[in-house]
Design an enzyme around this catalytic site. Structure first.
Site, PDB file in Angstrom:
ATOM      1  N   ASP A 205       0.637  -1.769   0.520  1.00  0.00           N
ATOM      2  CA  ASP A 205       0.052   0.251  -0.533  1.00  0.00           C
ATOM      3  C   ASP A 205       0.766   1.313  -0.190  1.00  0.00           C
ATOM      4  O   ASP A 205       1.931   1.484   0.885  1.00  0.00           O
ATOM      5  CB  ASP A 205      -0.674   0.035   1.267  1.00  0.00           C
ATOM      6  CG  ASP A 205      -1.707   0.782   1.032  1.00  0.00           C
ATOM      7  OD1 ASP A 205      -3.177   0.497   0.191  1.00  0.00           O
ATOM      8  OD2 ASP A 205      -1.903   1.863   2.277  1.00  0.00           O
ATOM      9  N   GLU A 264       1.630  -0.575  -5.066  1.00  0.00           N
ATOM     10  CA  GLU A 264       0.451   0.762  -5.578  1.00  0.00           C
ATOM     11  C   GLU A 264       1.730   1.577  -5.461  1.00  0.00           C
ATOM     12  O   GLU A 264       2.257   2.723  -4.472  1.00  0.00           O
ATOM     13  CB  GLU A 264      -0.327   0.969  -4.264  1.00  0.00           C
ATOM     14  CG  GLU A 264      -1.410   2.343  -4.487  1.00  0.00           C
ATOM     15  CD  GLU A 264      -2.355   2.609  -3.240  1.00  0.00           C
ATOM     16  OE1 GLU A 264      -3.291   3.374  -3.515  1.00  0.00           O
ATOM     17  OE2 GLU A 264      -1.748   2.738  -2.193  1.00  0.00           O
TER      18      GLU A 264
HETATM   19  C1  GLC Z   1      -4.074   2.896  -0.763  1.00  0.00           C
HETATM   20  C2  GLC Z   1      -5.942   1.853  -0.403  1.00  0.00           C
HETATM   21  C3  GLC Z   1      -6.466   3.026  -0.227  1.00  0.00           C
HETATM   22  C4  GLC Z   1      -6.088   3.708   1.380  1.00  0.00           C
HETATM   23  C5  GLC Z   1      -5.273   4.596   1.433  1.00  0.00           C
HETATM   24  C6  GLC Z   1      -4.414   3.993   2.705  1.00  0.00           C
HETATM   25  O1  GLC Z   1      -3.926   4.037  -1.286  1.00  0.00           O
HETATM   26  O2  GLC Z   1      -5.499   1.503  -1.484  1.00  0.00           O
HETATM   27  O3  GLC Z   1      -8.320   2.371   0.401  1.00  0.00           O
HETATM   28  O4  GLC Z   1      -7.366   4.692   1.869  1.00  0.00           O
HETATM   29  O5  GLC Z   1      -4.381   3.475   0.852  1.00  0.00           O
HETATM   30  O6  GLC Z   1      -3.914   2.942   3.327  1.00  0.00           O
END
Ligand code: GLC
Length: 527
Positions: A205, A264
């Protein structure tokens, strides 16, 4: 050596609280997922990515983790997780979990110890605590992704404790201080915990934001929040973060060459690709894609940028058009019947591109974004920043009948689902798609079957390059290898396919041979 499986894998993203509710409390869970696993196997995907189900106060629907190595009772037990892993593996499905290393929950025991400790303590050094110039001004001008200042006072009103703590997201999600080596050791143990249990991959993440600029200086502008994280050079994409992924790659490879990491990394393609150099993560989502409109030139420009990044850094492209944070593609691409056709075409298109691909739950049903009633919205981004991601997170419809929330609930109960299902939901139910040979679900199953056959025959190869171009202004083409191409008609008129094209699958039937109707995609063999 064989090419690794993940390089061309198609992974289905499960948002557990909205997938299937086994115990009937209104929130999806592991027992629901266990019961519906055969459905996922029937799609022909290679694996599933599960967003967080670890213990959490659920302020950010699980992305505020209070225990990284367990299962929240809301979702089930660790034993059920082990059963899930076994059943998935026996069905040929790999399991990918989410790891959230940028921040934890403010209820995490280490953060709780930190706030009980004094300013300057070792406990606080695990996070970013700092005093501001005065009691009411935060240490810097950074904005939270969810809106408002990225800082909160620890003890508002105290004269002796003037510290604030940093949270790039909500105030219930304090950021870890990755400059403290103890944080790196803590997360190495988290990775080992899940790999030891047998998970096949981890999705990281906000992978680009772990390190912040030394000294946490003011940003030049306090600017737009999401964009701030992407393009603000102080808050993300610091060089030091790559050391983390080098360590994690060594750790991951110490298991089997089959395990993998997907990041991500919400950066422009040439920056994101640096996270997937051969000694870092294996994949990073092609985020640039989810920002595209229905426009040939935009797609070609980004496709070429990703291709250049692949050549420069060896980054294997990883396509996605949707996830739990993004407005559903049917709505993003214009809504109504054209938006729906484009979403279906877009999905078929990315499944034909070289690399791996992710399908977000409900995308195979063509679900649109839901206008969730104001009172029912729970996304912290809505509360802090006025943008709600709830509309992409509404529970899946399984049956036409509205009973048991269109089959979302597998048990008799009177609990309402955690987000309301709109009245139209039954017409998009899984069973409707299963019975209709022309449905999006059936199209995706056929496409995945064809993808396997073409790979087996050597028509599709893991290391194919993608050559992007536009023909006649309205036909997007990505040519891979010498005799296969993906074509998408993006204009208002039918688009002429290149001569010698044989369509092997199309998102809807061709009206005239050699032509593609608007808002349609096809996989084409060239002779
Ligand atoms: C990422 C997740 C999202 C979350 C954020 C903070 O972007 O996909 O859903 O709110 O991280 O953890």
């Amino acid at each position: 050596m064989n090419d690794p499986w993940w390089q061309t894998a198609v992974i289905y993203q499960v948002y557990p609280r909205s997938f299937a509710d086994g115990d009937g409390d209104g929130v999806g869970d592991l027992s629901g997922l266990l019961a519906r696993l055969p459905y996922l196997a029937s799609l022909g995907v290679d694996g599933i990515w599960l967003t967080p189900f670890q213990p959490s106060p659920q302020v950010d629907q699980g992305y505020d983790v209070s225990d990284y190595c367990n299962v929240d009772p809301l979702f089930g037990t660790l034993q059920q997780f082990d059963q899930l892993l076994d059943l998935a593996h026996s069905l040929g499905l790999r399991i990918v979990l989410d790891v959230v290393p940028n921040h934890c929950s403010s209820e995490h025991p280490l953060f709780q110890q930190a706030i009980k400790s004094s300013p300057g303590s070792a406990e606080r050094a695990l996070f970013h605590f700092a005093a501001g110039p005065d009691a009411v001004t935060p240490p810097n001008n950074w904005q939270s992704v969810f809106g408002g200042s990225a800082w909160s006072r620890v003890n508002p009103g105290s004269d002796s404790d003037l510290d604030w703590y940093l949270h790039l997201f909500s105030s219930a999600q304090p950021d870890w201080n990755w400059r403290n080596p103890l944080v790196g050791d803590f997360f190495a143990d988290v990775l080992r915990f899940w790999f030891d249990r047998g998970v096949d991959g981890l999705r990281i993440d906000v992978a680009h934001a772990l390190f912040k600029a030394e000294g946490l200086p003011d940003a030049a502008t306090t600017g737009a929040v999401i964009d701030g994280l992407r393009s603000n050079p102080l808050v993300s994409d610091q060089e030091e973060v790559h050391e983390v992924y080098r360590r994690w790659r060594t750790l991951t490879d110490s298991y089997t060459p089959e395990r993998f990491l997907v990041g991500e990394v919400n950066l422009e393609p040439h920056r994101a690709a640096r996270y997937t150099r051969s000694d870092e993560m294996h994949q990073a989502f092609a985020f640039a894609f989810v920002r595209l409109g229905w426009d040939t030139n935009e797609w070609v420009a980004v496709g070429r940028e990703l291709e250049a990044a692949r050549l420069e850094h060896g980054a294997s492209p990883t396509w996605a058009l949707e996830n739990h944070d993004i407005v559903r593609s049917a709505t993003r691409f214009g809504g109504g019947s054209r938006g729906a056709a484009r979403a279906r075409a877009g999905l078929l298109a990315i499944l034909g591109l070289p690399g791996g691909a992710y399908i977000y739950q409900g995308q195979e049903l063509g679900l649109p974004e839901v206008e969730v009633p104001l009172a029912a919205r729970v996304d912290p981004m809505w509360e802090r920043g006025g943008v709600s991601r709830d509309g992409a997170r509404v529970p899946l419809p399984w049956t036409v009948s509205p009973e048991r929330s269109h089959g979302f609930s597998l048990a008799d109960s009177t609990s309402s689902p955690w987000l309301p299902l709109p009245p139209s939901w039954g017409s998009s139910a899984v069973e409707v798609h299963q019975e209709n040979p022309d449905s999006t679900l059936r199209l995706i199953i056929s496409a995945l079957e064809l993808r396997r056959q073409l790979a087996f025959k050597g028509v599709l190869n893991p290391n194919d390059a993608g050559a992007w171009r536009v023909e006649n202004g309205n036909l997007l083409i990505c040519e891979r290898g010498s005799d296969f191409l993906v074509a998408v008609a993006m204009g208002d008129e039918p688009a002429r396919l290149p001569t010698g094209s044989a369509v092997i699958i199309a998102s809807s039937p061709q009206a005239v041979e050699g032509w593609l109707e608007p808002d349609n995609a096809a996989w084409v063999l060239q002779n």
